[in-house]
Design an enzyme around this catalytic site. Structure first.
Site, short mmCIF file in Angstrom:
data_model
loop_
_atom_site.label_atom_id
_atom_site.label_comp_id
_atom_site.label_asym_id
_atom_site.label_seq_id
_atom_site.Cartn_x
_atom_site.Cartn_y
_atom_site.Cartn_z
N ARG A 15 0.83 -1.21 0.00
CA ARG A 15 0.00 0.00 0.00
C ARG A 15 0.87 1.26 0.00
O ARG A 15 0.96 1.96 -1.01
CB ARG A 15 -0.93 -0.02 1.22
CG ARG A 15 -2.11 0.98 1.12
CD ARG A 15 -1.79 2.39 1.54
NE ARG A 15 -1.34 2.50 2.92
CZ ARG A 15 -0.93 3.62 3.46
NH1 ARG A 15 -0.89 4.74 2.74
NH2 ARG A 15 -0.51 3.66 4.72
N ASP A 16 1.53 1.54 1.10
CA ASP A 16 2.28 2.78 1.24
C ASP A 16 3.51 2.80 0.33
O ASP A 16 3.96 3.86 -0.10
CB ASP A 16 2.70 2.98 2.69
CG ASP A 16 2.99 4.43 3.02
OD1 ASP A 16 2.82 5.28 2.14
OD2 ASP A 16 3.39 4.71 4.16
N HIS A 207 5.01 4.24 12.71
CA HIS A 207 5.18 4.23 11.25
C HIS A 207 6.08 5.41 10.90
O HIS A 207 5.70 6.57 11.05
CB HIS A 207 3.80 4.40 10.60
CG HIS A 207 3.82 4.49 9.11
ND1 HIS A 207 3.34 3.48 8.30
CD2 HIS A 207 4.24 5.46 8.26
CE1 HIS A 207 3.47 3.84 7.03
NE2 HIS A 207 4.02 5.05 6.98
N HIS A 209 8.68 7.41 8.16
CA HIS A 209 9.26 7.64 6.85
C HIS A 209 10.73 7.98 7.04
O HIS A 209 11.11 8.61 8.03
CB HIS A 209 8.53 8.77 6.12
CG HIS A 209 7.18 8.36 5.61
ND1 HIS A 209 6.74 8.60 4.33
CD2 HIS A 209 6.17 7.68 6.21
CE1 HIS A 209 5.53 8.12 4.17
NE2 HIS A 209 5.16 7.55 5.30
N CYS A 240 4.30 9.80 1.04
CA CYS A 240 2.94 10.31 0.95
C CYS A 240 2.84 11.34 -0.16
O CYS A 240 3.53 12.36 -0.12
CB CYS A 240 2.52 10.93 2.28
SG CYS A 240 0.83 11.56 2.26
N ASN A 249 9.63 5.23 2.84
CA ASN A 249 9.44 4.60 4.14
C ASN A 249 10.75 4.00 4.60
O ASN A 249 11.70 3.86 3.83
CB ASN A 249 8.39 3.49 4.03
CG ASN A 249 6.99 4.04 3.88
OD1 ASN A 249 6.34 4.38 4.86
ND2 ASN A 249 6.51 4.12 2.65
#
Length: 313
Positions: A15-16, A207, A209, A240, A249
Protein backbone atom coordinates in the site's frame (compact mmCIF):
# COMPACT_ATOMS: atom_id res chain seq x y z
CA UNK A 1 19.73 -1.02 26.39
CA UNK A 2 16.14 -1.59 27.44
CA UNK A 3 14.69 -3.14 24.29
CA UNK A 4 12.03 -5.84 23.79
CA UNK A 5 13.00 -9.43 22.99
CA UNK A 6 10.35 -9.67 20.28
CA UNK A 7 8.72 -7.19 17.90
CA UNK A 8 6.09 -7.35 15.16
CA UNK A 9 6.78 -5.81 11.75
CA UNK A 10 3.89 -4.91 9.49
CA UNK A 11 4.77 -4.86 5.78
CA UNK A 12 3.11 -1.75 4.32
CA UNK A 13 4.88 -1.90 0.96
CA UNK A 14 1.88 -3.14 -1.05
CA UNK A 15 0.00 0.00 0.00
CA UNK A 16 2.28 2.78 1.24
CA UNK A 17 5.21 1.55 -0.83
CA UNK A 18 3.39 1.40 -4.16
CA UNK A 19 1.05 4.38 -3.82
CA UNK A 20 3.85 6.82 -4.67
CA UNK A 21 5.07 4.94 -7.75
CA UNK A 22 4.54 6.27 -11.27
CA UNK A 23 4.32 2.68 -12.54
CA UNK A 24 1.10 0.88 -11.68
CA UNK A 25 1.62 -2.83 -11.05
CA UNK A 26 -0.96 -5.34 -12.23
CA UNK A 27 -3.19 -7.23 -9.82
CA UNK A 28 -1.22 -10.39 -10.61
CA UNK A 29 2.09 -8.72 -9.73
CA UNK A 30 0.79 -7.37 -6.43
CA UNK A 31 -0.75 -10.72 -5.50
CA UNK A 32 2.61 -12.40 -6.17
CA UNK A 33 4.39 -9.88 -3.94
CA UNK A 34 1.94 -10.34 -1.08
CA UNK A 35 2.03 -14.14 -1.30
CA UNK A 36 5.83 -13.93 -1.24
CA UNK A 37 6.01 -11.78 1.89
CA UNK A 38 3.38 -13.97 3.54
CA UNK A 39 5.70 -16.94 3.04
CA UNK A 40 8.56 -14.94 4.58
CA UNK A 41 6.69 -14.92 7.89
CA UNK A 42 4.93 -11.56 8.20
CA UNK A 43 1.93 -11.64 10.52
CA UNK A 44 0.57 -8.22 9.44
CA UNK A 45 0.42 -7.02 5.82
CA UNK A 46 -1.16 -3.81 4.51
CA UNK A 47 -2.55 -5.02 1.20
CA UNK A 48 -3.81 -1.73 -0.23
CA UNK A 49 -6.39 1.00 0.25
CA UNK A 50 -10.02 1.56 -0.64
CA UNK A 51 -9.61 5.16 -1.74
CA UNK A 52 -11.17 6.82 -4.78
CA UNK A 53 -9.17 5.78 -7.88
CA UNK A 54 -8.75 9.42 -8.91
CA UNK A 55 -6.94 10.16 -5.64
CA UNK A 56 -4.70 7.07 -5.58
CA UNK A 57 -4.80 5.30 -8.97
CA UNK A 58 -2.09 2.84 -7.89
CA UNK A 59 -4.58 1.23 -5.49
CA UNK A 60 -7.39 0.74 -7.98
CA UNK A 61 -7.06 -3.07 -7.90
CA UNK A 62 -7.10 -3.55 -4.11
CA UNK A 63 -10.54 -5.24 -4.10
CA UNK A 64 -9.40 -7.84 -6.63
CA UNK A 65 -6.07 -8.35 -4.84
CA UNK A 66 -7.92 -9.26 -1.63
CA UNK A 67 -9.93 -11.86 -3.52
CA UNK A 68 -6.86 -13.47 -5.09
CA UNK A 69 -4.16 -13.52 -2.42
CA UNK A 70 -3.42 -16.79 -0.68
CA UNK A 71 -4.57 -15.82 2.81
CA UNK A 72 -2.69 -17.66 5.53
CA UNK A 73 -4.32 -18.40 8.87
CA UNK A 74 -2.96 -16.19 11.62
CA UNK A 75 -1.95 -13.40 9.26
CA UNK A 76 -3.70 -10.02 9.40
CA UNK A 77 -4.35 -8.57 5.95
CA UNK A 78 -5.47 -4.97 6.32
CA UNK A 79 -6.39 -1.98 4.15
CA UNK A 80 -6.55 1.78 4.58
CA UNK A 81 -9.99 3.38 4.29
CA UNK A 82 -11.32 6.93 4.42
CA UNK A 83 -15.00 6.45 5.24
CA UNK A 84 -18.03 4.16 5.24
CA UNK A 85 -17.55 3.35 1.58
CA UNK A 86 -14.25 1.72 2.49
CA UNK A 87 -16.00 -0.60 4.96
CA UNK A 88 -18.51 -1.59 2.27
CA UNK A 89 -15.72 -2.42 -0.18
CA UNK A 90 -13.82 -4.33 2.51
CA UNK A 91 -16.86 -6.46 3.32
CA UNK A 92 -17.42 -7.23 -0.37
CA UNK A 93 -13.91 -8.52 -1.07
CA UNK A 94 -13.12 -10.40 2.14
CA UNK A 95 -10.96 -7.83 3.95
CA UNK A 96 -11.32 -8.31 7.71
CA UNK A 97 -9.19 -5.42 9.01
CA UNK A 98 -9.29 -1.74 8.04
CA UNK A 99 -7.49 1.38 9.22
CA UNK A 100 -8.74 4.96 9.43
CA UNK A 101 -6.47 7.98 9.38
CA UNK A 102 -6.55 11.59 10.55
CA UNK A 103 -3.86 14.27 10.56
CA UNK A 104 -2.62 15.78 13.83
CA UNK A 105 -1.77 18.87 11.78
CA UNK A 106 -4.82 21.09 12.10
CA UNK A 107 -3.80 23.12 9.05
CA UNK A 108 -3.42 19.95 6.97
CA UNK A 109 -6.72 18.47 8.10
CA UNK A 110 -8.64 21.72 7.63
CA UNK A 111 -7.18 22.29 4.17
CA UNK A 112 -7.99 18.76 2.97
CA UNK A 113 -11.27 18.03 4.74
CA UNK A 114 -12.47 21.38 6.12
CA UNK A 115 -12.64 19.75 9.55
CA UNK A 116 -10.53 19.79 12.69
CA UNK A 117 -8.80 16.48 13.49
CA UNK A 118 -11.22 15.93 16.39
CA UNK A 119 -14.22 16.49 14.11
CA UNK A 120 -12.82 14.01 11.60
CA UNK A 121 -12.32 11.30 14.20
CA UNK A 122 -15.73 11.93 15.77
CA UNK A 123 -17.24 11.26 12.35
CA UNK A 124 -15.72 7.77 12.36
CA UNK A 125 -18.15 6.45 15.01
CA UNK A 126 -20.74 5.27 12.51
CA UNK A 127 -18.00 3.66 10.41
CA UNK A 128 -16.79 1.74 13.48
CA UNK A 129 -20.32 0.53 14.23
CA UNK A 130 -20.89 -0.72 10.68
CA UNK A 131 -17.45 -2.37 10.58
CA UNK A 132 -18.26 -4.25 13.80
CA UNK A 133 -21.58 -5.37 12.30
CA UNK A 134 -19.70 -6.72 9.27
CA UNK A 135 -17.19 -8.52 11.50
CA UNK A 136 -14.36 -6.23 10.42
CA UNK A 137 -11.73 -5.11 12.93
CA UNK A 138 -10.74 -1.45 12.79
CA UNK A 139 -7.69 0.55 13.84
CA UNK A 140 -6.74 4.22 13.68
CA UNK A 141 -3.76 6.24 12.59
CA UNK A 142 -2.60 9.73 13.59
CA UNK A 143 -0.44 11.34 10.91
CA UNK A 144 2.25 13.90 11.74
CA UNK A 145 2.21 13.77 15.57
CA UNK A 146 5.98 14.37 15.52
CA UNK A 147 5.93 17.45 13.30
CA UNK A 148 4.23 19.09 10.34
CA UNK A 149 5.44 21.07 7.30
CA UNK A 150 2.63 23.54 8.06
CA UNK A 151 2.85 24.19 11.85
CA UNK A 152 6.24 22.53 12.45
CA UNK A 153 5.54 21.67 16.12
CA UNK A 154 2.39 19.70 16.96
CA UNK A 155 1.15 20.26 20.54
CA UNK A 156 0.97 17.02 22.50
CA UNK A 157 -2.45 18.00 23.80
CA UNK A 158 -3.73 17.93 20.21
CA UNK A 159 -2.39 14.40 19.70
CA UNK A 160 -3.94 13.26 22.98
CA UNK A 161 -7.32 14.74 22.04
CA UNK A 162 -7.33 12.70 18.84
CA UNK A 163 -6.34 9.55 20.74
CA UNK A 164 -9.20 10.09 23.20
CA UNK A 165 -11.69 10.60 20.38
CA UNK A 166 -10.49 7.38 18.71
CA UNK A 167 -10.91 5.53 22.02
CA UNK A 168 -14.38 7.03 22.50
CA UNK A 169 -15.26 5.71 19.04
CA UNK A 170 -14.21 2.22 20.12
CA UNK A 171 -10.75 2.14 18.50
CA UNK A 172 -7.91 1.03 20.79
CA UNK A 173 -5.23 0.18 18.21
CA UNK A 174 -3.59 3.44 17.13
CA UNK A 175 -0.62 4.16 14.89
CA UNK A 176 1.58 7.24 15.24
CA UNK A 177 2.64 7.99 11.66
CA UNK A 178 5.60 10.23 10.88
CA UNK A 179 4.29 10.94 7.38
CA UNK A 180 6.26 14.18 7.16
CA UNK A 181 9.56 12.47 8.08
CA UNK A 182 10.35 15.05 10.77
CA UNK A 183 10.68 12.85 13.89
CA UNK A 184 13.94 12.59 15.87
CA UNK A 185 14.83 9.83 18.37
CA UNK A 186 14.65 11.67 21.71
CA UNK A 187 11.29 13.14 20.68
CA UNK A 188 10.02 9.68 19.67
CA UNK A 189 11.11 8.22 23.01
CA UNK A 190 9.47 11.01 25.03
CA UNK A 191 6.19 11.05 23.08
CA UNK A 192 5.84 7.26 23.06
CA UNK A 193 6.58 7.04 26.78
CA UNK A 194 4.00 9.74 27.51
CA UNK A 195 1.32 8.21 25.29
CA UNK A 196 1.86 4.71 26.70
CA UNK A 197 1.60 6.04 30.27
CA UNK A 198 -1.55 8.06 29.59
CA UNK A 199 -3.28 5.43 27.44
CA UNK A 200 -2.04 2.05 28.75
CA UNK A 201 -4.88 0.08 27.15
CA UNK A 202 -4.01 1.22 23.60
CA UNK A 203 -1.89 -0.94 21.33
CA UNK A 204 0.55 1.57 19.84
CA UNK A 205 2.15 1.12 16.42
CA UNK A 206 4.89 3.33 14.93
CA UNK A 207 5.18 4.23 11.25
CA UNK A 208 8.28 6.14 10.15
CA UNK A 209 9.26 7.64 6.85
CA UNK A 210 12.98 7.71 6.22
CA UNK A 211 12.85 11.09 4.48
CA UNK A 212 15.80 12.48 6.44
CA UNK A 213 17.60 9.22 7.24
CA UNK A 214 16.30 8.78 10.80
CA UNK A 215 13.83 5.93 10.31
CA UNK A 216 15.83 3.16 11.98
CA UNK A 217 17.06 5.45 14.76
CA UNK A 218 13.44 6.37 15.49
CA UNK A 219 12.40 2.71 15.55
CA UNK A 220 15.15 1.97 18.06
CA UNK A 221 13.97 4.90 20.21
CA UNK A 222 10.43 3.53 20.03
CA UNK A 223 11.66 0.10 21.10
CA UNK A 224 13.41 1.64 24.10
CA UNK A 225 10.10 3.29 25.01
CA UNK A 226 8.46 -0.15 25.00
CA UNK A 227 6.76 -0.10 21.57
CA UNK A 228 6.79 -3.51 19.87
CA UNK A 229 4.79 -2.94 16.65
CA UNK A 230 6.30 -1.15 13.65
CA UNK A 231 5.42 -0.54 9.99
CA UNK A 232 8.13 -1.03 7.33
CA UNK A 233 8.16 -1.11 3.52
CA UNK A 234 10.07 -3.49 1.26
CA UNK A 235 13.05 -1.84 -0.48
CA UNK A 236 12.30 1.38 1.41
CA UNK A 237 9.69 2.36 -1.16
CA UNK A 238 6.87 4.78 -0.61
CA UNK A 239 6.03 8.16 0.72
CA UNK A 240 2.94 10.31 0.95
CA UNK A 241 1.91 12.03 -2.30
CA UNK A 242 0.00 14.66 -0.30
CA UNK A 243 2.83 15.91 1.96
CA UNK A 244 5.79 17.93 0.62
CA UNK A 245 9.04 15.95 0.55
CA UNK A 246 7.71 12.94 2.46
CA UNK A 247 9.31 10.33 0.23
CA UNK A 248 10.50 6.91 1.35
CA UNK A 249 9.44 4.60 4.14
CA UNK A 250 11.97 2.90 6.34
CA UNK A 251 13.25 -0.22 4.56
CA UNK A 252 11.99 -3.58 5.77
CA UNK A 253 15.31 -5.29 4.96
CA UNK A 254 17.32 -2.69 6.87
CA UNK A 255 15.13 -2.88 9.97
CA UNK A 256 14.97 -6.66 9.87
CA UNK A 257 18.73 -6.93 9.46
CA UNK A 258 19.26 -4.70 12.51
CA UNK A 259 16.84 -6.75 14.58
CA UNK A 260 18.40 -10.05 13.48
CA UNK A 261 21.88 -8.83 14.40
CA UNK A 262 20.63 -7.61 17.78
CA UNK A 263 18.94 -10.91 18.51
CA UNK A 264 15.42 -9.45 18.53
CA UNK A 265 12.86 -12.03 17.41
CA UNK A 266 10.50 -11.24 14.52
CA UNK A 267 9.67 -14.62 12.97
CA UNK A 268 10.48 -13.18 9.53
CA UNK A 269 13.01 -14.65 7.10
CA UNK A 270 15.34 -11.88 5.91
CA UNK A 271 16.53 -13.79 2.84
CA UNK A 272 12.93 -14.19 1.71
CA UNK A 273 12.32 -10.45 2.14
CA UNK A 274 15.44 -9.63 0.13
CA UNK A 275 14.26 -11.89 -2.71
CA UNK A 276 10.85 -10.21 -2.73
CA UNK A 277 12.35 -6.72 -2.75
CA UNK A 278 14.65 -7.58 -5.63
CA UNK A 279 11.71 -9.03 -7.55
CA UNK A 280 9.76 -5.82 -6.94
CA UNK A 281 12.56 -3.54 -8.11
CA UNK A 282 12.86 -5.54 -11.32
CA UNK A 283 9.17 -4.90 -11.96
CA UNK A 284 9.50 -1.18 -11.17
CA UNK A 285 12.80 -0.87 -13.02
CA UNK A 286 14.50 1.59 -10.66
CA UNK A 287 16.79 1.43 -7.60
CA UNK A 288 15.61 1.98 -4.03
CA UNK A 289 16.84 3.32 -0.70
CA UNK A 290 17.73 0.03 0.95
CA UNK A 291 21.21 -0.43 2.41
CA UNK A 292 20.88 -4.21 2.61
CA UNK A 293 19.95 -4.52 -1.06
CA UNK A 294 23.09 -2.54 -1.89
CA UNK A 295 25.57 -4.00 0.61
CA UNK A 296 24.13 -7.37 1.61
CA UNK A 297 23.88 -8.81 5.11
CA UNK A 298 26.80 -8.48 7.53
CA UNK A 299 26.85 -12.25 7.94
CA UNK A 300 27.37 -12.68 4.20
CA UNK A 301 30.88 -11.29 4.68
CA UNK A 302 31.88 -14.32 6.79
CA UNK A 303 29.19 -16.93 6.08
CA UNK A 304 30.77 -19.71 8.19
CA UNK A 305 31.30 -17.57 11.29
CA UNK A 306 29.29 -18.41 14.42
CA UNK A 307 26.46 -16.12 15.46
CA UNK A 308 28.04 -13.69 17.92
CA UNK A 309 25.74 -10.70 17.73
CA UNK A 310 23.12 -11.93 20.22
CA UNK A 311 23.74 -9.20 22.79
CA UNK A 312 22.41 -9.46 26.33
CA UNK A 313 19.58 -7.07 26.98
Amino acid sequence: MNIPKKVVLCEVGPRDGLQNETSILSVEEIVSLIDSITESGFKVIEVGSFMHPKSVPQMVGTDEVFKRINKKEGVEYRALIANMKGVERAASCGCRKVKLNVSASRAHNLANLNKTPEESVAGFKETVIVAAYEGIDISGSISMPFGSPWEHIIPMDDVKKIARTYIDAGITEISLSDASGMAVPNQVYNICTEMKNEFPDVKWILHFHNTRGLGIANILAGMQAGITWFDTSFAGLGGCPFIPGAAGNVSTEDVLHMLDEMGVETGINLDGVIRTSKMLLEALNHPADSYILKAGKSRDLVPDAPVIMQYDR
